[in-house]
Design a protein around this motif. Structure first.
Motif, PDB file in Angstrom:
ATOM      1  N   LEU A  31       0.817  -1.208   0.000  1.00 25.92           N
ATOM      2  CA  LEU A  31       0.000   0.000   0.000  1.00 25.92           C
ATOM      3  C   LEU A  31       0.857   1.268   0.000  1.00 25.92           C
ATOM      4  O   LEU A  31       0.523   2.248  -0.671  1.00 25.92           O
ATOM      5  CB  LEU A  31      -0.925   0.005   1.215  1.00 25.92           C
ATOM      6  N   THR A  32       1.963   1.258   0.770  1.00 22.51           N
ATOM      7  CA  THR A  32       2.778   2.473   0.889  1.00 22.51           C
ATOM      8  C   THR A  32       3.344   2.950  -0.443  1.00 22.51           C
ATOM      9  O   THR A  32       3.214   4.140  -0.773  1.00 22.51           O
ATOM     10  CB  THR A  32       3.906   2.264   1.918  1.00 22.51           C
ATOM     11  N   PRO A  33       3.982   2.097  -1.258  1.00 22.59           N
ATOM     12  CA  PRO A  33       4.455   2.602  -2.555  1.00 22.59           C
ATOM     13  C   PRO A  33       3.329   2.999  -3.502  1.00 22.59           C
ATOM     14  O   PRO A  33       3.508   3.889  -4.341  1.00 22.59           O
ATOM     15  CB  PRO A  33       5.281   1.429  -3.117  1.00 22.59           C
ATOM     16  N   ILE A  34       2.166   2.357  -3.388  1.00 17.42           N
ATOM     17  CA  ILE A  34       1.036   2.748  -4.240  1.00 17.42           C
ATOM     18  C   ILE A  34       0.609   4.183  -3.908  1.00 17.42           C
ATOM     19  O   ILE A  34       0.392   5.010  -4.804  1.00 17.42           O
ATOM     20  CB  ILE A  34      -0.141   1.771  -4.070  1.00 17.42           C
ATOM     21  N   ILE A  35       0.501   4.485  -2.604  1.00 20.09           N
ATOM     22  CA  ILE A  35       0.037   5.806  -2.180  1.00 20.09           C
ATOM     23  C   ILE A  35       1.100   6.878  -2.424  1.00 20.09           C
ATOM     24  O   ILE A  35       0.785   7.994  -2.856  1.00 20.09           O
ATOM     25  CB  ILE A  35      -0.358   5.792  -0.692  1.00 20.09           C
ATOM     26  N   THR A  36       2.362   6.534  -2.161  1.00 22.80           N
ATOM     27  CA  THR A  36       3.426   7.543  -2.268  1.00 22.80           C
ATOM     28  C   THR A  36       4.003   7.619  -3.675  1.00 22.80           C
ATOM     29  O   THR A  36       3.962   8.666  -4.317  1.00 22.80           O
ATOM     30  CB  THR A  36       4.547   7.236  -1.261  1.00 22.80           C
ATOM     31  N   TRP A  37       4.530   6.523  -4.171  1.00 25.04           N
ATOM     32  CA  TRP A  37       5.226   6.508  -5.461  1.00 25.04           C
ATOM     33  C   TRP A  37       4.268   6.687  -6.632  1.00 25.04           C
ATOM     34  O   TRP A  37       4.528   7.453  -7.560  1.00 25.04           O
ATOM     35  CB  TRP A  37       6.003   5.212  -5.589  1.00 25.04           C
ATOM     36  N   GLN A  38       3.128   5.975  -6.587  1.00 22.77           N
ATOM     37  CA  GLN A  38       2.204   6.017  -7.722  1.00 22.77           C
ATOM     38  C   GLN A  38       1.233   7.200  -7.638  1.00 22.77           C
ATOM     39  O   GLN A  38       0.939   7.839  -8.649  1.00 22.77           O
ATOM     40  CB  GLN A  38       1.436   4.700  -7.826  1.00 22.77           C
ATOM     41  N   MET A  39       0.707   7.495  -6.435  1.00 27.20           N
ATOM     42  CA  MET A  39      -0.275   8.566  -6.287  1.00 27.20           C
ATOM     43  C   MET A  39       0.353   9.913  -5.947  1.00 27.20           C
ATOM     44  O   MET A  39      -0.321  10.944  -6.014  1.00 27.20           O
ATOM     45  CB  MET A  39      -1.307   8.187  -5.218  1.00 27.20           C
ATOM     46  N   GLY A  40       1.608   9.928  -5.532  1.00 33.61           N
ATOM     47  CA  GLY A  40       2.308  11.172  -5.273  1.00 33.61           C
ATOM     48  C   GLY A  40       2.014  11.837  -3.943  1.00 33.61           C
ATOM     49  O   GLY A  40       2.330  13.017  -3.749  1.00 33.61           O
ATOM     50  N   VAL A  41       1.419  11.115  -2.987  1.00 33.46           N
ATOM     51  CA  VAL A  41       1.167  11.692  -1.665  1.00 33.46           C
ATOM     52  C   VAL A  41       2.488  11.685  -0.883  1.00 33.46           C
ATOM     53  O   VAL A  41       3.170  10.661  -0.847  1.00 33.46           O
ATOM     54  CB  VAL A  41       0.096  10.887  -0.901  1.00 33.46           C
ATOM     55  N   PRO A  42       2.898  12.817  -0.273  1.00 38.60           N
ATOM     56  CA  PRO A  42       4.165  12.854   0.477  1.00 38.60           C
ATOM     57  C   PRO A  42       4.225  11.763   1.538  1.00 38.60           C
ATOM     58  O   PRO A  42       3.252  11.540   2.271  1.00 38.60           O
ATOM     59  CB  PRO A  42       4.159  14.250   1.104  1.00 38.60           C
TER      60      PRO A  42
END
Length: 320
Positions: A31-42
């Protein structure tokens, strides 16, 4: 959460709980790389809200332990322990936000025992034996292989999980120091209560750094500072799910160490490496590099040898 040996011994149940913790841990690492890397959330914002939600869900556990366990003679050490734990999580999440693959992140995070040996030798006066020195050297050789240092695939971001492992290893050393006159309940409760405020503190410190440091000194993904506002849309629901899964992992770890000994549970904890690698391969299409396999085997082998060696030493001392 502190790994404290249990007075009970239900090995099968403990192994199942540890397996559940490994699965939930793997889900958070997807979930963490999806939210940060893919969705761009800091990553700083993701981690803050992740632990706010996890702490709310963990309130029954907090009240079951009882706030009376907060009585302590070492408030400063408890705060240092919580801050370093939070900082390690921030390094780990920033690694995902920087595009470091799951297989590399998890393998390198398992270098923690080698930092524990170093810290225990330097600060707790424990003896540095040839076994410990050899296992640590082999483990770090494996880490170098996993980072692919010296190749075109190596990036400075690959060092972030090692920084996280150094933070968490230091936390374990402090925990070992505190466990001399602090109860397991106190150690657990302080971590649950202080972890979220320390993520907030790290966010504030990052905001100050952004305001003070010249432009270009911080990575682009951190240069915007820390936004305490929850994102909307799909990112919001994934963060809620991430917080819930994180709380689930805390419960699983708590239950595992309550019913079985830490030394018995360690090999089941090591299953997180194949679990995370497989899930990252399936969900994120992250195929491990060639050097990952021998490097991971060296890390696992060295960690297992340390576990065996320390267990044997404790058994010898108890017989004597």
């Amino acid at each position: 959460m502190s790994q404290v040996s249990s007075s009970h011994n239900a090995p099968v149940l403990g192994a199942l709980f540890m397996l559940g913790a490994g699965i939930t841990f793997a889900i958070t690492n997807i979930l963490t790389p999806i939210i940060t890397w893919q969705m761009g959330v800091p990553s700083t914002a993701v981690v803050f809200w992740q632990y706010v939600i996890a702490t709310v869900i963990a309130l029954p556990l907090i009240f079951r332990i009882g706030l009376g366990a907060l009585k302590t003679r070492h408030p400063g050490w408890h705060e240092a322990r919580a801050f370093l734990s939070a900082l390690g999580v921030q390094f780990f999440a920033f690694g995902f936000a920087s595009g470091v693959p799951v297989w590399q992140m998890v393998a390198l995070s398992m270098t923690g025992p080698f930092f524990i040996i170093t810290g225990a030798t330097l600060f707790l006066g424990e003896k540095l034996t040839m076994r410990r020195l050899g296992a640590t050297s082999v483990g770090f050789l494996g880490a170098l292989m996993v980072t692919q240092i010296g190749s075109e695939q190596f990036t400075l971001a690959s060092l972030l999980p090692i920084l996280a492992a150094a933070c968490w290893g230091t936390v374990s050393v402090i925990t070992k120091y505190l466990s001399r006159d602090e109860t397991p309940e106190s150690l657990t409760l302080y971590m649950l209560v202080l972890i979220t405020p320390n993520h907030f503190l790290i966010g504030l410190l990052l905001g100050i750094a952004v305001a003070v440091l010249p432009a270009g000194m911080l990575p682009a993904s951190l240069a915007t500072g820390f936004d305490f506002v929850l994102p909307g849309g799909d990112a919001l629901w994934l963060i809620v799910l991430l917080g819930a899964v994180t709380a689930g992992a805390q419960y699983f770890f708590s239950l595992a160490y309550r019913v079985a000994d830490a030394t018995y549970l360690q090999p089941f904890d090591d299953l997180k490496l194949p679990l995370n690698t497989l899930l990252g391969w399936i969900v994120l299409s992250q195929v491990p590099a060639l050097w990952f396999w021998p490097g991971a085997l060296l890390i696992l082998g060295a960690s297992t040898f340390i576990l065996w060696s320390e267990t044997e030493k404790r058994q010898t001392l108890s017989v004597a």
